[in-house]
Design an enzyme around this catalytic site. Structure first.
Site, short mmCIF file in Angstrom:
data_model
loop_
_atom_site.label_atom_id
_atom_site.label_comp_id
_atom_site.label_asym_id
_atom_site.label_seq_id
_atom_site.Cartn_x
_atom_site.Cartn_y
_atom_site.Cartn_z
N ARG A 183 0.82 -1.21 0.00
CA ARG A 183 0.00 0.00 0.00
C ARG A 183 0.85 1.27 0.00
NH1 ARG A 183 -5.17 -1.02 4.06
NH2 ARG A 183 -6.04 -2.81 2.96
N ASP B 299 -15.71 10.76 8.12
CA ASP B 299 -14.65 9.86 7.70
C ASP B 299 -13.36 10.66 7.67
OD1 ASP B 299 -14.54 6.90 6.45
OD2 ASP B 299 -13.00 8.12 5.50
#
Length: 279
Positions: free
Chosen positions: A39, A146
């Site tokens: 990632r 978020d």
């Protein structure tokens, strides 16, 4: 692994975890080292770096510039409409009626979707309310937070790919969405109304607070990625957000039993919720 990039070492993993826990609560255990490596690799390439320690140092000295890229790289944004609806259905019955009657705004629920990703959960809450209102009264006030600003922008646009609709029937898709093309579906306006999105970090209470406490908070399939100290911090933050008598809903694989005195587990129909203690 890119041939010019050194593998992520255990020492580097420990440094990244220290940073991630402090900033976001997230933790990558040793057996997920390769996942983190893959990632972060695009960010190393984008910054022309050959070692993970160099990227760690970049974050130390230029965090604000790199922050959004980092968040998008390490967070899991898996979400879809009508996920684990048993808990949402609870709010259509006696639990919802009780919350409405005892809420800060009698007759109107205040709900927070924490870790809302691209909006599938809060919009599902709104759809269920439209289908079968949570008791009687005004429409629920739904806030959604978020940590990923890009995901929040997608949520505001409310345009989704088929993967987000994968458990819906063709009839439900036609009812709730307008098909733009083969890969894009726009949520119809009535199911978007009253849902408000903003940035929020589960380990930063100030970023989560609403104007008033919430009757119910949904934070599902998020805390499983948290280190224990950050998990306890998030729970403590939820205790500040949920009014006494309100409910906290977690994912089916998540539990806070034994971690807090602020919430008590309670069976509601076919699911477990956590009731905020106090008066």
């Amino acid at each position: 692994m890119h041939p010019t990039t050194a593998p992520l070492t255990l020492e580097e993993l420990a440094l990244f975890n220290e940073l991630f826990i402090a900033r976001f609560g997230l933790h990558f255990p040793d057996h997920k080292r390769e996942i983190l490596e893959s990632r972060l690799l695009p960010r190393l390439r984008a910054n022309h770096l050959k070692r993970y320690i160099d990227y760690y140092l970049l974050l130390q000295y230029d965090y604000e510039r790199e922050k959004d890229h980092l968040i998008r790289a390490i967070t899991n944004n898996e979400s879809y409409f009508f996920r684990e609806t048993t808990q949402i259905e609870v709010l259509q019955g006696d639990a919802g009626t009780e919350l409405r009657a005892g809420g800060i705004l009698p007759g109107r629920l205040r709900i927070l979707s924490a870790g809302c990703s691209s909006g599938e959960e809060p919009y599902t809450l709104r759809i269920f309310e439209q289908r079968s209102p949570f008791g009687r009264g005004e429409p629920a006030h739904i806030d959604a937070v978020d940590i990923d600003s890009e995901r929040l922008e997608r949520a505001r646009q409310a345009v989704y790919r088929p993967s987000s609709l994968r458990v819906l029937t063709p009839a439900q898709i036609r009812c709730y969405f307008e098909r733009l093309d083969e890969e894009s579906y726009a949520l119809r306006a009535p199911f978007r109304q009253g849902v408000r999105f903003r940035l929020g970090n589960l380990v930063d209470l100030d970023s989560l607070r609403g104007v008033l406490p919430y009757d119910a908070v949904f934070c599902r399939n998020v805390l499983i990625y948290f280190a224990e100290p950050a998990l306890k911090k998030a729970i403590d933050n939820f205790a500040h957000l949920v009014r006494p008598g309100g409910l906290l809903f977690l994912g089916h694989s998540e539990s806070i039993i034994g971690l807090t005195q602020s919430f008590k587990a309670e069976r509601l129909g076919q699911c477990i919720a956590y009731r905020r203690e106090g008066t």
